[in-house]
Design a protein around this motif. Structure first.
Motif, PDB file in Angstrom:
ATOM      1  N   GLY A  72     -48.086  -1.233  16.245  1.00 33.69           N
ATOM      2  CA  GLY A  72     -49.167  -1.509  15.300  1.00 33.69           C
ATOM      3  C   GLY A  72     -49.493  -2.988  15.270  1.00 33.69           C
ATOM      4  N   GLU A  73     -50.489  -3.394  14.407  1.00 36.01           N
ATOM      5  CA  GLU A  73     -50.963  -2.500  13.407  1.00 36.01           C
ATOM      6  C   GLU A  73     -52.052  -1.581  13.942  1.00 36.01           C
ATOM      7  OE1 GLU A  73     -53.528  -4.337  10.180  1.00 36.01           O
ATOM      8  OE2 GLU A  73     -52.588  -6.168  10.975  1.00 36.01           O
ATOM      9  N   THR A  74     -51.981  -0.344  13.461  1.00 33.39           N
ATOM     10  CA  THR A  74     -52.946   0.677  13.829  1.00 33.39           C
ATOM     11  C   THR A  74     -53.378   1.364  12.543  1.00 33.39           C
ATOM     12  OG1 THR A  74     -53.274   2.665  15.161  1.00 33.39           O
ATOM     13  CG2 THR A  74     -51.086   2.360  14.216  1.00 33.39           C
TER      14      THR A  74
ATOM     15  N   LEU B 290     -47.110   1.897   5.386  1.00 31.05           N
ATOM     16  CA  LEU B 290     -48.517   1.698   5.051  1.00 31.05           C
ATOM     17  C   LEU B 290     -48.635   0.280   4.509  1.00 31.05           C
ATOM     18  CD1 LEU B 290     -48.289   4.750   5.349  1.00 31.05           C
ATOM     19  CD2 LEU B 290     -49.860   5.002   3.444  1.00 31.05           C
ATOM     20  N   HIS B 291     -49.214  -0.596   5.330  1.00 33.95           N
ATOM     21  CA  HIS B 291     -49.156  -2.021   4.998  1.00 33.95           C
ATOM     22  C   HIS B 291     -50.343  -2.444   4.140  1.00 33.95           C
ATOM     23  CE1 HIS B 291     -51.731  -5.219   6.707  1.00 33.95           C
ATOM     24  NE2 HIS B 291     -52.243  -4.239   7.403  1.00 33.95           N
ATOM     25  N   CYS B 292     -50.160  -3.533   3.406  1.00 34.12           N
ATOM     26  CA  CYS B 292     -51.219  -4.099   2.549  1.00 34.12           C
ATOM     27  C   CYS B 292     -51.901  -2.986   1.764  1.00 34.12           C
ATOM     28  CB  CYS B 292     -52.239  -4.854   3.409  1.00 34.12           C
ATOM     29  SG  CYS B 292     -53.340  -5.888   2.441  1.00 34.12           S
TER      30      CYS B 292
ATOM     31  N   SER C 263     -42.733  -8.849   5.693  1.00 38.60           N
ATOM     32  CA  SER C 263     -42.750  -7.687   6.601  1.00 38.60           C
ATOM     33  C   SER C 263     -44.043  -7.561   7.401  1.00 38.60           C
ATOM     34  CB  SER C 263     -42.508  -6.398   5.816  1.00 38.60           C
ATOM     35  OG  SER C 263     -43.661  -6.019   5.088  1.00 38.60           O
ATOM     36  N   HIS C 264     -45.025  -8.454   7.145  1.00 37.13           N
ATOM     37  CA  HIS C 264     -46.282  -8.354   7.892  1.00 37.13           C
ATOM     38  C   HIS C 264     -47.035  -9.678   7.813  1.00 37.13           C
ATOM     39  CE1 HIS C 264     -49.792  -5.686   9.270  1.00 37.13           C
ATOM     40  NE2 HIS C 264     -50.334  -6.884   9.124  1.00 37.13           N
ATOM     41  N   CYS C 265     -47.034 -10.407   8.920  1.00 39.07           N
ATOM     42  CA  CYS C 265     -47.841 -11.625   8.982  1.00 39.07           C
ATOM     43  C   CYS C 265     -48.316 -11.817  10.415  1.00 39.07           C
ATOM     44  CB  CYS C 265     -47.048 -12.841   8.495  1.00 39.07           C
ATOM     45  SG  CYS C 265     -45.424 -13.026   9.229  1.00 39.07           S
ATOM     46  N   HIS C 266     -49.346 -12.645  10.557  1.00 41.37           N
ATOM     47  CA  HIS C 266     -49.926 -12.903  11.882  1.00 41.37           C
ATOM     48  C   HIS C 266     -49.598 -14.342  12.251  1.00 41.37           C
ATOM     49  CE1 HIS C 266     -51.857  -8.985  11.774  1.00 41.37           C
ATOM     50  NE2 HIS C 266     -52.172  -9.254  10.512  1.00 41.37           N
ATOM     51  N   LEU C 267     -48.391 -14.540  12.758  1.00 44.23           N
ATOM     52  CA  LEU C 267     -47.895 -15.903  13.005  1.00 44.23           C
ATOM     53  C   LEU C 267     -48.704 -16.630  14.065  1.00 44.23           C
ATOM     54  CD1 LEU C 267     -43.997 -15.495  12.905  1.00 44.23           C
ATOM     55  CD2 LEU C 267     -45.555 -16.196  11.068  1.00 44.23           C
TER      56      LEU C 267
HETATM   57 ZN    ZN Z   1     -52.392  -7.552   9.324  1.00 45.26          ZN
END
Ligand code: ZN
Ligand code: ZN
Length: 263
Positions: free
Chosen positions: A94-96, A154-156, A6-10
């Motif tokens: 986001g991410e913000t 709310l990520h990570c 659900s959250h990566c920086h490809l």
């Molecule tokens: Zn990130």
């Protein structure tokens, strides 16, 4: 059973092992049962490339936003964020958020940037991806006032269980990264174990934060499988159940993803 990162920086992965080809990293993840990836933007300059990836790969979704710690020559206005976020290929803003671990002189600017993202998210009717570190009171206070109807994640997550519960009460999701496997991360394990399964997402935040047993290596999207297996163990449920629930949660939150393409 499929799982989603659900959250990566490809656009920031180390692709040396795949001769520089992102398709190799995505295939490696598909081989481990990962069906989709949300490629998260760190600056608005990333958005064009992330949209290209979303166009090129049916498994990739994209977001538009500016990380709280990103140094910028020009602070984006609400309208500039809306302009990037309103595209159909963008499923989230986001991410913000707020990161008070570093750079105290930027905290007021971070709050203003965060508010602008939330106002933009409300305007485009999309959920937000929130980065929060050592800033729980201000994050919750700003969300209470400006949080969009479409809510967000709310990520990570590394804050405490009380904050997770309050955010969930407000309608937000909590995403757990590979930090949950780290030796000193008892607080993250407590959260990963205690929050309701229907509010949980999993992520890698690749290329950052490789989970055990891959620590010290570059994190890749396929590591989300290790994160999910670890949390399933922690909760005493099967991997399949965790994968099924977090995938359902993902498409419930990111409605634009559910609309465009679901395998
Ligand atoms: Zn990130
Ligand atoms: Zn982050």
């Amino acid at each position: 059973m499929y799982l989603i990162d659900s959250h990566c920086h490809l656009d920031r992965l180390d692709l040396t092992a795949y001769q520089g080809d992102l398709a190799g990293a995505l295939d490696a993840a598909h081989d481990r049962g990962i069906s989709h990836f949300l490629a998260v933007s760190v600056t608005l300059d990333d958005v064009a490339e992330l949209k290209d990836l979303a166009r090129q790969y049916t498994s990739v979704f994209a977001s538009a936003g500016v990380h709280p710690l990103q140094d910028l020559p020009h602070e984006p206005t609400v309208d500039e964020i809306i302009k990037e976020a309103e595209d159909d290929l963008i499923v989230a803003v986001g991410e913000t958020g707020l990161d008070y671990h570093y750079a105290p002189e930027t905290h007021e600017l971070q709050r203003e940037r965060f508010r602008r993202h939330l106002i933009a998210a409300q305007a485009v009717e999309k959920p937000v991806i929130i980065h929060t570190r050592e800033a729980k009171d201000d994050t919750l206070a700003i969300l209470r006032k400006y949080g969009p109807d479409a809510k967000g994640v709310l990520h990570c997550f590394t804050e405490d269980l009380a904050m997770a519960r309050e955010a969930i009460r407000m309608g937000y999701y909590v995403s757990i990264s590979g930090i949950v496997t780290f030796r000193n991360a008892d607080q993250v394990r407590e959260v990963a174990k205690a929050i309701p399964l229907d509010s949980l997402l999993v992520e890698t935040d690749a290329p950052y934060l490789a989970p055990v047993p891959h620590r010290g290596k570059k994190c890749e999207p396929h590591h989300v499988r290790d994160v999910a297996e670890f949390i399933a163990d922690l909760r005493g449920i099967s991997y399949d159940e965790l994968a099924m629930q977090t995938t359902a949660n993902f498409f419930r939150l990111f409605k634009g993803a559910a609309k465009t393409k679901q395998e």
